[in-house]
Motif scaffolding. Structure first.
Motif, PDB file in Angstrom:
ATOM      1  N   LEU A 126     -46.473  36.601 -46.097  1.00 53.06           N
ATOM      2  CA  LEU A 126     -47.329  36.661 -44.913  1.00 53.06           C
ATOM      3  C   LEU A 126     -48.808  36.371 -45.175  1.00 53.06           C
ATOM      4  CD1 LEU A 126     -47.018  37.074 -41.896  1.00 53.06           C
ATOM      5  CD2 LEU A 126     -47.469  39.521 -42.241  1.00 53.06           C
ATOM      6  N   PRO A 127     -49.404  36.820 -46.295  1.00 59.62           N
ATOM      7  CA  PRO A 127     -50.832  36.540 -46.496  1.00 59.62           C
ATOM      8  C   PRO A 127     -51.181  35.047 -46.539  1.00 59.62           C
ATOM      9  CG  PRO A 127     -50.149  38.311 -47.936  1.00 59.62           C
ATOM     10  CD  PRO A 127     -48.896  37.760 -47.317  1.00 59.62           C
ATOM     11  N   SER A 128     -50.201  34.190 -46.844  1.00 60.13           N
ATOM     12  CA  SER A 128     -50.488  32.752 -46.901  1.00 60.13           C
ATOM     13  C   SER A 128     -50.259  32.062 -45.565  1.00 60.13           C
ATOM     14  CB  SER A 128     -49.625  32.084 -47.976  1.00 60.13           C
ATOM     15  OG  SER A 128     -48.251  32.157 -47.649  1.00 60.13           O
ATOM     16  N   GLY A 129     -49.859  32.828 -44.532  1.00 57.72           N
ATOM     17  CA  GLY A 129     -49.671  32.240 -43.206  1.00 57.72           C
ATOM     18  C   GLY A 129     -48.270  32.461 -42.677  1.00 57.72           C
ATOM     19  N   GLU A 130     -48.106  32.167 -41.400  1.00 61.44           N
ATOM     20  CA  GLU A 130     -46.821  32.380 -40.723  1.00 61.44           C
ATOM     21  C   GLU A 130     -45.813  31.266 -41.010  1.00 61.44           C
ATOM     22  OE1 GLU A 130     -45.966  34.910 -38.934  1.00 61.44           O
ATOM     23  OE2 GLU A 130     -47.824  35.972 -38.481  1.00 61.44           O
ATOM     24  N   ASN A 131     -46.319  30.059 -41.305  1.00 63.89           N
ATOM     25  CA  ASN A 131     -45.460  28.877 -41.403  1.00 63.89           C
ATOM     26  C   ASN A 131     -44.953  28.715 -42.836  1.00 63.89           C
ATOM     27  OD1 ASN A 131     -44.136  26.622 -40.473  1.00 63.89           O
ATOM     28  ND2 ASN A 131     -45.915  25.271 -40.638  1.00 63.89           N
ATOM     29  N   ILE A 132     -43.970  29.519 -43.224  1.00 63.11           N
ATOM     30  CA  ILE A 132     -43.529  29.601 -44.608  1.00 63.11           C
ATOM     31  C   ILE A 132     -42.402  28.616 -44.899  1.00 63.11           C
ATOM     32  CG2 ILE A 132     -42.512  31.117 -46.339  1.00 63.11           C
ATOM     33  CD1 ILE A 132     -45.461  31.643 -45.666  1.00 63.11           C
ATOM     34  N   GLY A 133     -42.568  27.869 -45.983  1.00 59.56           N
ATOM     35  CA  GLY A 133     -41.500  27.003 -46.472  1.00 59.56           C
ATOM     36  C   GLY A 133     -40.720  27.714 -47.562  1.00 59.56           C
ATOM     37  N   LEU A 134     -41.405  28.026 -48.684  1.00 60.81           N
ATOM     38  CA  LEU A 134     -40.799  28.768 -49.786  1.00 60.81           C
ATOM     39  C   LEU A 134     -41.226  30.222 -49.686  1.00 60.81           C
ATOM     40  CD1 LEU A 134     -39.331  28.805 -52.610  1.00 60.81           C
ATOM     41  CD2 LEU A 134     -41.613  28.509 -53.604  1.00 60.81           C
ATOM     42  N   PRO A 135     -40.275  31.137 -49.413  1.00 62.08           N
ATOM     43  CA  PRO A 135     -40.630  32.559 -49.361  1.00 62.08           C
ATOM     44  C   PRO A 135     -41.178  33.026 -50.706  1.00 62.08           C
ATOM     45  CG  PRO A 135     -38.447  32.174 -48.441  1.00 62.08           C
ATOM     46  CD  PRO A 135     -38.853  30.907 -49.129  1.00 62.08           C
ATOM     47  N   ALA A 136     -42.026  34.048 -50.662  1.00 64.31           N
ATOM     48  CA  ALA A 136     -42.660  34.558 -51.876  1.00 64.31           C
ATOM     49  C   ALA A 136     -41.615  34.969 -52.910  1.00 64.31           C
ATOM     50  CB  ALA A 136     -43.563  35.733 -51.531  1.00 64.31           C
ATOM     51  N   GLU A 137     -41.787  34.500 -54.147  1.00 72.48           N
ATOM     52  CA  GLU A 137     -40.881  34.836 -55.238  1.00 72.48           C
ATOM     53  C   GLU A 137     -41.674  34.834 -56.535  1.00 72.48           C
ATOM     54  OE1 GLU A 137     -37.837  31.824 -55.180  1.00 72.48           O
ATOM     55  OE2 GLU A 137     -39.131  30.350 -56.134  1.00 72.48           O
ATOM     56  N   GLY A 138     -40.959  34.845 -57.674  1.00 71.22           N
ATOM     57  CA  GLY A 138     -41.649  34.810 -58.966  1.00 71.22           C
ATOM     58  C   GLY A 138     -42.461  36.060 -59.229  1.00 71.22           C
ATOM     59  N   SER A 139     -41.948  37.223 -58.859  1.00 73.31           N
ATOM     60  CA  SER A 139     -42.703  38.477 -58.983  1.00 73.31           C
ATOM     61  C   SER A 139     -43.117  38.766 -60.421  1.00 73.31           C
ATOM     62  CB  SER A 139     -41.862  39.646 -58.469  1.00 73.31           C
ATOM     63  OG  SER A 139     -41.663  39.565 -57.076  1.00 73.31           O
ATOM     64  N   GLN A 140     -44.370  39.160 -60.587  1.00 80.98           N
ATOM     65  CA  GLN A 140     -44.870  39.694 -61.850  1.00 80.98           C
ATOM     66  C   GLN A 140     -45.784  40.864 -61.514  1.00 80.98           C
ATOM     67  OE1 GLN A 140     -45.880  37.299 -65.186  1.00 80.98           O
ATOM     68  NE2 GLN A 140     -44.873  35.466 -64.392  1.00 80.98           N
ATOM     69  N   LEU A 141     -45.447  42.047 -62.045  1.00 81.73           N
ATOM     70  CA  LEU A 141     -46.129  43.286 -61.691  1.00 81.73           C
ATOM     71  C   LEU A 141     -46.971  43.792 -62.857  1.00 81.73           C
ATOM     72  CD1 LEU A 141     -46.426  45.543 -59.520  1.00 81.73           C
ATOM     73  CD2 LEU A 141     -44.504  46.697 -60.645  1.00 81.73           C
ATOM     74  N   PHE A 142     -48.207  44.222 -62.538  1.00 79.32           N
ATOM     75  CA  PHE A 142     -49.144  44.712 -63.545  1.00 79.32           C
ATOM     76  C   PHE A 142     -49.799  45.996 -63.032  1.00 79.32           C
ATOM     77  CE2 PHE A 142     -48.875  40.148 -63.509  1.00 79.32           C
ATOM     78  CZ  PHE A 142     -48.613  39.829 -64.831  1.00 79.32           C
ATOM     79  N   LYS A 143     -50.273  46.806 -63.968  1.00 79.50           N
ATOM     80  CA  LYS A 143     -51.019  48.007 -63.609  1.00 79.50           C
ATOM     81  C   LYS A 143     -52.368  47.946 -64.300  1.00 79.50           C
ATOM     82  CE  LYS A 143     -50.326  52.980 -62.999  1.00 79.50           C
ATOM     83  NZ  LYS A 143     -49.416  54.122 -63.300  1.00 79.50           N
ATOM     84  N   VAL A 144     -53.425  47.970 -63.505  1.00 76.93           N
ATOM     85  CA  VAL A 144     -54.788  47.873 -64.030  1.00 76.93           C
ATOM     86  C   VAL A 144     -55.612  48.997 -63.410  1.00 76.93           C
ATOM     87  CG1 VAL A 144     -56.835  46.427 -64.283  1.00 76.93           C
ATOM     88  CG2 VAL A 144     -54.564  45.365 -64.226  1.00 76.93           C
ATOM     89  N   LYS A 145     -56.136  49.835 -64.280  1.00 71.86           N
ATOM     90  CA  LYS A 145     -56.986  50.949 -63.842  1.00 71.86           C
ATOM     91  C   LYS A 145     -56.322  51.776 -62.735  1.00 71.86           C
ATOM     92  CE  LYS A 145     -61.357  48.850 -65.252  1.00 71.86           C
ATOM     93  NZ  LYS A 145     -62.713  48.391 -64.848  1.00 71.86           N
ATOM     94  N   GLY A 146     -55.044  52.063 -62.953  1.00 72.94           N
ATOM     95  CA  GLY A 146     -54.337  52.959 -62.056  1.00 72.94           C
ATOM     96  C   GLY A 146     -53.761  52.325 -60.804  1.00 72.94           C
ATOM     97  N   LYS A 147     -54.036  51.040 -60.576  1.00 75.28           N
ATOM     98  CA  LYS A 147     -53.507  50.361 -59.385  1.00 75.28           C
ATOM     99  C   LYS A 147     -52.455  49.329 -59.800  1.00 75.28           C
ATOM    100  CE  LYS A 147     -57.552  50.881 -56.373  1.00 75.28           C
ATOM    101  NZ  LYS A 147     -56.875  51.752 -55.382  1.00 75.28           N
ATOM    102  N   TYR A 148     -51.505  49.101 -58.892  1.00 78.48           N
ATOM    103  CA  TYR A 148     -50.418  48.149 -59.123  1.00 78.48           C
ATOM    104  C   TYR A 148     -50.760  46.825 -58.455  1.00 78.48           C
ATOM    105  CZ  TYR A 148     -47.880  52.377 -60.411  1.00 78.48           C
ATOM    106  OH  TYR A 148     -47.485  53.548 -61.015  1.00 78.48           O
ATOM    107  N   TYR A 149     -50.577  45.725 -59.206  1.00 80.47           N
ATOM    108  CA  TYR A 149     -50.864  44.391 -58.697  1.00 80.47           C
ATOM    109  C   TYR A 149     -49.611  43.529 -58.851  1.00 80.47           C
ATOM    110  CZ  TYR A 149     -55.713  45.885 -58.839  1.00 80.47           C
ATOM    111  OH  TYR A 149     -56.892  46.582 -58.629  1.00 80.47           O
TER     112      TYR A 149
END
Length: 525
Positions: A196-219
């Protein structure tokens, strides 16, 4: 005033030369001009380790090491054999092109390296572990289901998770021994629509997840592709791993996307990402990261920079690709790590020991085409130019055999020797249109022949030119330049390939004297 004109011009030239020289001393994007997609990266002390995708290649999940984020060397593979099935072995008419193992996740936790991946071919998730990532043996744990584009994550509370999915991003907790999903803890959707942050008109749904924790927050980093747009980096942030997550479009430039965060010991941050670049494949980029209001800000004024404040590259040879004369000393591995087989090989049908200084490829099954030929040995092509050269002894090939040098993709090209009865012919086969067509043949009257293929990937020209030589010195073109094309069925950049396959009978063999690779355009061009 005229007497100052020449000195001022002189100083201007000196200044410009200094600027150019200074720029040349910096790293350039792309940092690796070769097919190294779906990177995952971790820093351990002052060393960086990166895993990548090679799907149907064997051994699989290459591990690369760097001391400066620019100069990389292959140091290991997570596995030699994924599983013994027809599709991975190129047997019974089956193959795993575009499948095998996809995006991996590399982590370091309490003295152990973890590399996880998944395979559509088997429907499983795999977790490989080792204490010594460069020399140690890997242990494997496999379980169902195959968690698509997952990110392995060790949290501070001792729990281990995988974040995965496309569009809807899901969170599962793993068992403490990482042998499977902890079914006592329900799976959760942590982001309903990560695109959704890249717009409503989605071709490729968000994938390729990579999760990190920096200073107590999750990115959480994801790639998405709005219709009519380009590949885009989306980042979500949360205070808890379960959310709620807020998202932003973090980079939208040149289609550079999919990857994550890496920090240097001095506190600098970068994002590692890749870019689709035609027939050479998906090539890695680095972009600087600054932190603002608790968010990673990617790029320089929102753009991917051409240069980086990192050491300049020493080239991709011999760390990523390398020449090989097939001479082996006692104790050396049969094949250097730059080599990968197209699918899993038949170990009894290749050797670097049966004839000293040669790679012997022996036929073991009848094949109708190059793409089903087992025991095809490959290395990446590299950009902007690369040239592969080999010499092959064809004296012991049998009627119906075809051996030589190819460039592997669905729309492949090859130059080789075809044995037909008592005659031999040098042939070029061009499958650039998707259908293999013999474009030219020349009768061969000797046992040893030299082949060369030049690849031009500059400005996405994607042209391959084919040559032969009777003495290794004077080269002649054969056929016409072939237009290379990156195809989704194979999902991989072109690779140089040494091959020998049988079309009538088995047991013939070809001996390859060497394979030499260069990043220079051939003088004959």
């Amino acid at each position: 005033m005229k007497k100052f004109v020449v000195p001022m011009a002189f100083f201007a030239v000196i200044f410009l030369c200094h600027q150019v020289f200074a720029q040349q001393q910096k790293a350039q994007n792309p940092v690796i001009f070769a097919d190294v997609p779906d990177m995952s990266m971790v820093r351990v002390g002052d060393a960086y380790y990166m895993s990548s995708t090679t799907m149907h290649m064997s051994p699989g999940v290459p591990i690369m090491k760097s001391k400066d984020l620019i100069n990389w060397k292959i140091v290991s593979y997570a596995y030699d054999t994924l599983e013994n099935v027809d599709a991975l072995n190129l047997t019974n008419g089956k193959n795993a092109y575009g499948h095998g193992t996809w995006a991996s996740s590399i982590r370091y936790h309490k003295g152990t390296f973890y590399v996880s991946t998944f395979a559509q071919t088997t429907g499983k998730t795999y977790i490989y572990t080792t204490k010594d990532i460069e020399k140690g043996l890997w242990k494997v744990s496999a379980f169902r289901p195959g968690l698509h584009d997952h990110s392995l994550f060790f949290d501070d509370n001792g729990k281990v998770y995988m974040v995965y999915g496309g569009g809807k991003i899901r969170l599962v907790e793993l068992k403490s021994d990482l042998s499977g999903v902890n079914t006592d803890v329900p799976e959760r959707i942590i982001i309903e629509n990560a695109s959704l942050p890249s717009g409503e008109n989605i071709g490729l749904p968000a994938e390729g997840s990579q999760l990190f924790k920096v200073k107590g927050k999750y990115y959480l980093f994801n790639i998405t592709w709005p219709k009519g747009g380009m590949r885009t980096v989306v980042v979500h942030r949360a205070d808890k791993i379960t959310g709620p997550y807020d998202g932003k479009t973090s980079l939208q430039d040149l289609g550079v996307a999919q990857g994550g965060l890496i920090d240097k010991p001095n506190g600098e941050w970068f994002a590692y990402l890749f870019r689709d670049f035609g027939a050479v494949g998906r090539i890695p980029y680095l972009v600087p990261v600054k932190w603002q209001d608790g968010w990673p800000v990617l790029g320089t004024n929102g753009k991917v920079p051409e240069t980086l404040d990192l050491p300049m590259s020493k080239g991709l040879m011999p760390g990523i690709v390398a020449s090989d004369d097939f001479n082996r000393k006692n104790g050396e591995p049969d094949l250097p790590l730059v080599w990968q087989w197209n699918h899993q090989p038949d170990a009894g049908l290749w050797s670097v020991k049966k004839r000293a200084g040669y790679l012997r490829l022996t036929t073991g099954k009848i094949d109708s085409n190059f793409l089903q030929a087992r025991n095809t040995l490959t290395q990446r092509t590299i950009g902007p130019f690369s040239s592969g050269t080999t010499a092959v002894d064809v004296a012991m090939m049998k009627d119906g055999d075809l051996a030589g040098l190819g460039i592997l993709q669905k729309n492949y090209g090859l130059v080789g020797v075809s044995v037909e009865g008592n005659s031999r012919y040098m042939v070029i086969i061009d499958a650039g249109t998707g259908k293999p067509i013999e474009k030219e043949r020349v009768q061969l009257e000797q046992d040893k022949i030299y082949f060369k293929i030049d690849c031009d990937f500059s400005q996405k020209r994607d042209l391959a030119s084919f040559f032969y030589s009777l003495d290794g010195k004077v080269w002649k073109t054969i056929g016409n330049p072939m237009k290379m094309a990156y195809t989704i069925p194979h999902f991989m950049g072109y690779r140089f390939a040494l091959f020998n396959y049988a079309r009538k009978q088995t047991g013939g063999y070809a001996d390859f004297d060497y394979f030499h690779i260069s990043d220079k355009k051939s003088p004959s061009n």
